[in-house]
Design an enzyme around this catalytic site. Structure first.
Site, mmCIF file in Angstrom:
data_model
loop_
_atom_site.group_PDB
_atom_site.id
_atom_site.type_symbol
_atom_site.label_atom_id
_atom_site.label_comp_id
_atom_site.label_asym_id
_atom_site.label_seq_id
_atom_site.Cartn_x
_atom_site.Cartn_y
_atom_site.Cartn_z
ATOM 1 N N SER A 62 14.984 3.001 0.935
ATOM 2 C CA SER A 62 13.666 2.480 1.305
ATOM 3 C C SER A 62 13.475 2.299 2.806
ATOM 4 C CB SER A 62 13.443 1.124 0.631
ATOM 5 O OG SER A 62 14.498 0.241 0.956
ATOM 6 N N ASP A 352 8.574 -7.491 4.750
ATOM 7 C CA ASP A 352 8.623 -8.049 3.400
ATOM 8 C C ASP A 352 9.988 -8.727 3.243
ATOM 9 O OD1 ASP A 352 10.519 -6.153 2.592
ATOM 10 O OD2 ASP A 352 9.164 -5.060 1.256
ATOM 11 N N HIS A 355 12.728 -5.795 4.014
ATOM 12 C CA HIS A 355 12.608 -4.670 4.951
ATOM 13 C C HIS A 355 12.066 -5.074 6.313
ATOM 14 C CE1 HIS A 355 12.197 -2.809 0.847
ATOM 15 N NE2 HIS A 355 13.209 -2.134 1.341
#
Ligand SMILES: *[C@@H]1O[C@H](CO)[C@@H](O)[C@H](O)[C@H]1NC(C)=O
Ligand SMILES: *[C@@H]1O[C@H](CO)[C@@H](O)[C@H](O)[C@H]1NC(C)=O
Ligand SMILES: *[C@@H]1O[C@H](CO)[C@@H](O)[C@H](O)[C@H]1NC(C)=O
Ligand SMILES: *[C@@H]1O[C@H](CO)[C@@H](O)[C@H](O)[C@H]1NC(C)=O
Ligand SMILES: *[C@@H]1O[C@H](CO)[C@@H](O)[C@H](O)[C@H]1NC(C)=O
Ligand SMILES: *[C@@H]1O[C@H](CO)[C@@H](O)[C@H](O)[C@H]1NC(C)=O
Length: 386
Positions: A62, A352, A355
């Protein structure tokens, strides 16, 4: 816009590298989204160096996924606002508010953002300048059954490499002869960010009951070694391999584990450090046994440590809390759809609960590029120019 250099914390390591910092190097905001290469090199105090990189190929999770998961049967998708709020307001699948480290690298070298491999027409169109195979929640190992049942299927490293192998078949036809094709691959940069899910999500949900931490770490290193060798056999020569960041310090881990005596979840960081320690010997072994190869370590772990030790000198005021609001409002989930995130996004390390923000991605990119204390044995710019 600029901090003066007297408070610049990474001026000291910079003495040992080929590109010296000039005053105003500590940038507190990412450059404009549409900045051109010339202006960006100036912004980074890189003067008018010449860069001639044919392509940038990206593998991992990610941290780098530009939207591959949008094409997969998985619930792990970041294709809604507030993700992408600073990516021209377009949620692409990136798990941050704007560009990622590989987007910044692409802008520095004057290439398009490498598109998702699963966006087939885009990937075909851009196969000569670079493709991104990264898949959120992907790992060195395939996700274990429990994780797959919960979240659906994402691309493991082996699958990403299989897609790249197909890219090379397409690419081959675009070159006049085998030599120019081999030249293209050997000059191109290959960027890897993987291992975090193996050591975090997969470990927590399932693998801890199958392996000792030590055995598991060794298994990951052995797998990664085979994967990098497979890519070498396909013609890859310039490898830039990130280690795993201190995930015990991400908002999610802190909220869930509530460390009592320290700021971060030390047990998790210890597991990561133990894995990270095995990467430099792996890379130097591979470089010494694979002729013509260059393996460079990106010490992501150290960049986070430096930022946590001295946030203000990187323009951060908040190192502990997510910028976006999650559905439970306790930083245990990805951003809630269509909820306005914090205004001062550039001042948060985390966008978030898991991340980094775009500004943290930018810090990482520019330190990798210029600073051989976090990019060894040479900095990323030297690898690009080699
Ligand atoms: C790059 O952007 C700068 C600032 O916007 C502009 O002055 C310059 O002409 C641009 N250069 C190129 C090559 O487009
Ligand atoms: C740009 O490069 C040229 C040729 O190497 C050199 O003469 C010139 O001084 C450089 N300009 C800057 C601003 O670094
Ligand atoms: C998608 O995944 C879900 C569960 O993860 C599964 O029930 C469903 O059959 C899958 N759909 C397809 C088209 O594969
Ligand atoms: C690679 O291409 C072959 C032949 O077109 C196809 O059968 C295979 O599914 C492709 N694999 C991947 C991972 O895209
Ligand atoms: C790993 O552990 C899980 C959960 O305890 C178990 O269901 C699974 O069978 C184990 N896998 C192996 C290969 O031992
Ligand atoms: C976060 O909020 C949810 C929903 O209120 C709750 O179920 C969960 O226990 C909370 N988690 C933590 C770590 O506070």
């Amino acid at each position: 816009m600029y901090f003066s250099c007297s408070i610049c914390v990474f001026i000291i390591p910079s003495l040992f590298q080929s590109f010296t910092f000039s005053s105003g190097d500590v940038l507190v905001t990412p450059p404009p989204f549409t900045i051109n290469q010339t202006a960006l090199l100036q912004y980074l105090s890189l003067g008018n160096i010449t860069i001639d990189l044919p392509a940038l190929y990206v593998f991992g999770d990610s941290f780098v996924d530009p939207g591959n998961n949008n094409f997969l049967n998985t619930s792990i998708k970041s294709n809604y606002t507030p993700y992408g709020i600073d990516f021209e307001g377009m949620p692409s699948g990136r798990t941050t508010n704007g560009r990622t480290v590989v987007d910044f690298i692409a802008q520095v070298v004057g290439l398009p953002f490498p598109p998702p491999a699963l966006d087939v027409s885009e990937a075909k169109k851009n196969s000569r300048t670079g493709v991104n195979y990264g898949s959120a929640s992907g790992g060195i190992l395939p996700s274990p059954p429990l994780v797959e049942n919960l979240f659906g299927h994402v691309l493991s490293m082996d699958e990403q490499i299989a897609f790249f192998e197909n890219t090379t078949k397409d690419l081959k036809c675009q070159f006049n002869n085998a030599e120019s094709f081999a030249q293209h691959l050997s000059k191109s940069l290959f960027f890897f960010h993987v291992g975090g899910n193996d050591l975090g999500l997969y470990w927590d949900l399932e693998r801890h009951s199958n392996y000792s931490a030590q055995k598991y770490s060794q298994l990951l290193i052995d797998e990664l070694s085979m994967q990098l060798q497979k890519l070498y056999e396909l013609g890859v020569r310039k490898f830039f391999v990130n280690n795993v960041s201190p995930m015990g310090c991400q908002p999610y881990s802190i909220v869930v584990e509530k460390p009592k005596t320290t700021q971060c979840v030390e047990e998790m960081n210890a597991r990561i450090v133990n894995f990270n320690k095995q990467i430099p010997p792996l890379l130097s072994h591979l470089q010494s046994t694979l002729p013509g190869s260059k393996f460079v370590l990106g010490d992501l772990y150290k960049i986070y440590e430096d930022v946590f030790a001295s946030p203000a000198s990187y323009g951060f005021t908040n190192v502990k809390k997510s910028c976006c609001i999650d559905p439970f409002r306790n930083q245990t989930r990805p951003c809630a759809p269509n909820v306005e995130p914090c205004k001062e996004r550039n001042q948060h390390v985390f966008f978030d609960p898991y991340h980094p923000s775009e500004n943290m991605h930018f810090v990482i990119a520019r330190r990798f590029l210029k600073d051989s204390s976090v990019s060894s044995p040479i900095n990323l710019l030297q690898l690009i120019q080699s």
